[in-house]
Write an enzyme that holds these catalytic residues in place. Structure first.
Site, PDB file in Angstrom:
ATOM      1  N   TYR A 154      18.539  10.297  21.463  1.00 22.86           N
ATOM      2  CA  TYR A 154      18.416  11.387  22.446  1.00 22.86           C
ATOM      3  C   TYR A 154      18.802  12.726  21.818  1.00 22.86           C
ATOM      4  O   TYR A 154      18.076  13.724  21.964  1.00 22.86           O
ATOM      5  CB  TYR A 154      19.296  11.092  23.665  1.00 22.86           C
ATOM      6  CG  TYR A 154      19.180  12.131  24.771  1.00 22.86           C
ATOM      7  CD1 TYR A 154      18.093  12.123  25.648  1.00 22.86           C
ATOM      8  CD2 TYR A 154      20.152  13.109  24.946  1.00 22.86           C
ATOM      9  CE1 TYR A 154      17.979  13.072  26.664  1.00 22.86           C
ATOM     10  CE2 TYR A 154      20.047  14.058  25.959  1.00 22.86           C
ATOM     11  CZ  TYR A 154      18.956  14.029  26.818  1.00 22.86           C
ATOM     12  OH  TYR A 154      18.851  14.976  27.820  1.00 22.86           O
TER      13      TYR A 154
ATOM     14  N   SER B 156      18.932  20.339  25.626  1.00 18.42           N
ATOM     15  CA  SER B 156      20.164  19.849  26.247  1.00 18.42           C
ATOM     16  C   SER B 156      21.335  20.337  25.401  1.00 18.42           C
ATOM     17  O   SER B 156      21.152  20.723  24.244  1.00 18.42           O
ATOM     18  CB  SER B 156      20.130  18.317  26.243  1.00 18.42           C
ATOM     19  OG  SER B 156      21.395  17.780  26.514  1.00 18.42           O
TER      20      SER B 156
HETATM   21  N1  LIG Z   1      20.655  15.334  33.762  1.00 16.69           N
HETATM   22  C1  LIG Z   1      21.293  15.840  32.758  1.00 16.69           C
HETATM   23  O1  LIG Z   1      22.514  15.740  32.648  1.00 16.69           O
HETATM   24  C2  LIG Z   1      20.555  16.623  31.704  1.00 16.69           C
HETATM   25  C3  LIG Z   1      21.293  17.443  30.853  1.00 16.69           C
HETATM   26  C4  LIG Z   1      20.617  18.158  29.869  1.00 16.69           C
HETATM   27  C5  LIG Z   1      19.241  18.052  29.736  1.00 16.69           C
HETATM   28  N2  LIG Z   1      18.562  17.236  30.579  1.00 16.69           N
HETATM   29  C6  LIG Z   1      17.109  17.158  30.403  1.00 16.69           C
HETATM   30  O2  LIG Z   1      16.483  17.747  31.538  1.00 16.69           O
HETATM   31  C7  LIG Z   1      15.265  17.077  31.849  1.00 16.69           C
HETATM   32  C8  LIG Z   1      15.279  16.620  33.296  1.00 16.69           C
HETATM   33  O3  LIG Z   1      16.402  15.793  33.481  1.00 16.69           O
HETATM   34  P1  LIG Z   1      16.747  15.175  34.910  1.00 16.69           P
HETATM   35  O4  LIG Z   1      18.168  14.800  34.869  1.00 16.69           O
HETATM   36  O5  LIG Z   1      16.251  16.041  35.992  1.00 16.69           O
HETATM   37  O6  LIG Z   1      15.871  13.836  34.833  1.00 16.69           O
HETATM   38  P2  LIG Z   1      15.464  12.817  36.000  1.00 16.69           P
HETATM   39  O7  LIG Z   1      15.591  11.459  35.429  1.00 16.69           O
HETATM   40  O8  LIG Z   1      16.163  13.130  37.263  1.00 16.69           O
HETATM   41  O9  LIG Z   1      13.912  13.171  36.195  1.00 16.69           O
HETATM   42  C9  LIG Z   1      13.021  13.028  35.141  1.00 16.69           C
HETATM   43  C10 LIG Z   1      11.614  12.888  35.712  1.00 16.69           C
HETATM   44  O10 LIG Z   1      10.727  12.745  34.590  1.00 16.69           O
HETATM   45  C11 LIG Z   1       9.800  11.728  34.909  1.00 16.69           C
HETATM   46  N3  LIG Z   1       9.244  11.120  33.687  1.00 16.69           N
HETATM   47  C12 LIG Z   1       9.869  10.259  32.839  1.00 16.69           C
HETATM   48  N4  LIG Z   1       9.014   9.852  31.889  1.00 16.69           N
HETATM   49  C13 LIG Z   1       7.838  10.477  32.120  1.00 16.69           C
HETATM   50  C14 LIG Z   1       6.577  10.473  31.475  1.00 16.69           C
HETATM   51  N5  LIG Z   1       6.343   9.706  30.409  1.00 16.69           N
HETATM   52  N6  LIG Z   1       5.589  11.257  31.984  1.00 16.69           N
HETATM   53  C15 LIG Z   1       5.805  12.017  33.079  1.00 16.69           C
HETATM   54  N7  LIG Z   1       6.970  12.057  33.731  1.00 16.69           N
HETATM   55  C16 LIG Z   1       7.981  11.292  33.260  1.00 16.69           C
HETATM   56  C17 LIG Z   1      10.585  10.725  35.736  1.00 16.69           C
HETATM   57  O11 LIG Z   1       9.738   9.877  36.496  1.00 16.69           O
HETATM   58  C18 LIG Z   1      11.444  11.653  36.586  1.00 16.69           C
HETATM   59  O12 LIG Z   1      10.796  11.984  37.783  1.00 16.69           O
HETATM   60  C19 LIG Z   1      15.157  15.951  30.831  1.00 16.69           C
HETATM   61  O13 LIG Z   1      14.360  16.385  29.763  1.00 16.69           O
HETATM   62  C20 LIG Z   1      16.578  15.741  30.356  1.00 16.69           C
HETATM   63  O14 LIG Z   1      16.622  15.201  29.080  1.00 16.69           O
HETATM   64  C21 LIG Z   1      19.182  16.531  31.559  1.00 16.69           C
END
Ligand SMILES: NC(=O)c1ccc[n+]([C@@H]2O[C@H](COP(=O)([O-])OP(=O)(O)OC[C@H]3O[C@@H](n4cnc5c(N)ncnc54)[C@H](O)[C@@H]3O)[C@@H](O)[C@H]2O)c1
Length: 329
Positions: free
Chosen positions: A218, A205
């Site tokens: 985080y 991220s």
């Molecule tokens: N959304 C943002 O702004 C952002 C920015 C930078 C990085 N990220 C990173 O990108 C990735 C995806 O983010 P997103 O926004 O699409 O998340 P999201 O919350 O939309 O989706 C995450 C998915 O991971 C699943 N999950 C959570 N814990 C789990 C576990 N223990 N085992 C299996 N599945 C599990 C959830 O059920 C969900 O379906 C994450 O690693 C997040 O940290 C997100």
């Protein structure tokens, strides 16, 4: 007998290692000549790496095909993972979706099937649990085949000051965002190493590039992902496993619901990205074998330039941009 001179020089009280003074003039000359030669070679390599980077910037590499690849996406039930599942399926890859949210995961896979792509499979897996990862990985290997592209995407983001983060939240953040990457690497790397072929993509991220308030655990977890991927790159490079690619992606804020209370000053230029846009950028980074990318691209250069300033300068820039996350409590 070799006479060893115990150096009296010390740095902050730490003794320097002893220096062997018994080397002949000829040997010392050879050593110096070798160092000079190595330095010249190093400069040549550095120039080559610069030239290569400029060439790749002007002539971007052609994205490689993912047709026939077996892509495993953790967290495929929602957000970027879900969009990635759609994208890879649409390009002819077999998609394996893992998630703890069984319903969402199955919905993603059945939507892919409805769009006319039969090669998509849903598995329940809690990636924070090593046993669960190994058990489900074995099932995938038997029922679908060897995973050739692993996308470590699942993640959580409790957003509040460190003193308000519970022990359970902190442990879960590291179990899901960091340790899960170790478990999936250990489960899927052996087949990749055996074939000297594969690709691992990790979701870090922008919070893995600079620290942000309300995100102490985080940020730590996302810095860790970047470090682990860099270290794995070294392991594979030294083992000459040059056909296993690694890509670390650092997205800016994406509108998936994970960022509950985003704060953006320049919303014309720095508004939240859509999950579709982010997924396309992640896939392109994988297809072009990028090692480290930000989404959008310019964030990486911006961070690198800002880091050239003293810390105070970087903080001025951060305050000026004023983007981040308010506490979700
Ligand atoms: N959304 C943002 O702004 C952002 C920015 C930078 C990085 N990220 C990173 O990108 C990735 C995806 O983010 P997103 O926004 O699409 O998340 P999201 O919350 O939309 O989706 C995450 C998915 O991971 C699943 N999950 C959570 N814990 C789990 C576990 N223990 N085992 C299996 N599945 C599990 C959830 O059920 C969900 O379906 C994450 O690693 C997040 O940290 C997100």
């Amino acid at each position: 007998m070799v006479e060893v001179h115990k150096s009296k020089m010390s740095l902050n009280g730490i003794q320097q290692p002893p220096y062997n003074r018994n080397k002949s003039i000829g040997r010392q000359f050879l050593e110096v000549a070798q160092i000079i030669g190595d330095v010249c070679l190093l400069f040549l390599y550095l120039l080559y790496s610069l030239g290569d980077a400029i060439y790749r910037y002007v002539v971007p590499p052609t994205p490689k095909s993912v047709k026939g690849e077996i892509v495993l996406i953790t967290g495929a039930g929602h957000g970027m993972g879900k969009e990635l599942a759609f994208l890879y399926a649409s390009k002819g890859a077999t998609v394996v979706g893992w998630d703890v949210n069984k319903k969402n995961n199955e919905e993603t896979i059945s939507e892919i099937n409805q769009r006319g792509y039969p090669h998509a499979y849903a598995y329940y897996c809690d990636v924070s649990k090593r046993d669960s990862v190994f058990e489900v990985a074995k099932k995938v290997q038997q029922e679908v085949g060897d995973v050739t592209i692993l996308i470590n995407n699942a993640g959580i983001m409790p957003t509040h000051p460190i003193l308000d983060q519970t022990q359970e939240e902190i442990e879960r953040t590291f179990s899901i965002n960091v340790l899960a990457h170790c478990w999936t690497m250990q489960a899927f790397l052996p087949a990749m190493k055996k074939n000297n072929r594969g690709h691992i993509v990790a979701l870090s991220s922008c919070a893995g590039l600079f620290g942000l308030e309300n995100l102490v655990p985080y940020c730590g977890s996302k810095f860790a992902v970047r470090g682990m991927m860099e270290a794995l790159h070294e392991e594979l490079r030294l083992e000459k496993l040059d056909r296993i690619e690694l890509t670390t992606v650092c997205p800016y804020m994406v509108d998936t619901g994970l960022c509950k209370r985003p704060r953006v000053r320049f919303d014309r230029f720095m508004r939240l990205l859509t999950p579709e846009y982010a997924a396309k950028a992640i896939m392109k980074a994988q297809q072009t074998n990028m090692k480290l990318v930000t989404v959008p691209n310019y964030m990486l250069s911006l961070t690198n330039y800002v880091r050239l300033f003293p810390l105070k300068g970087a903080i001025y820039v951060k305050d000026f941009i004023n983007a981040g996350l308010e506490s979700d409590l």
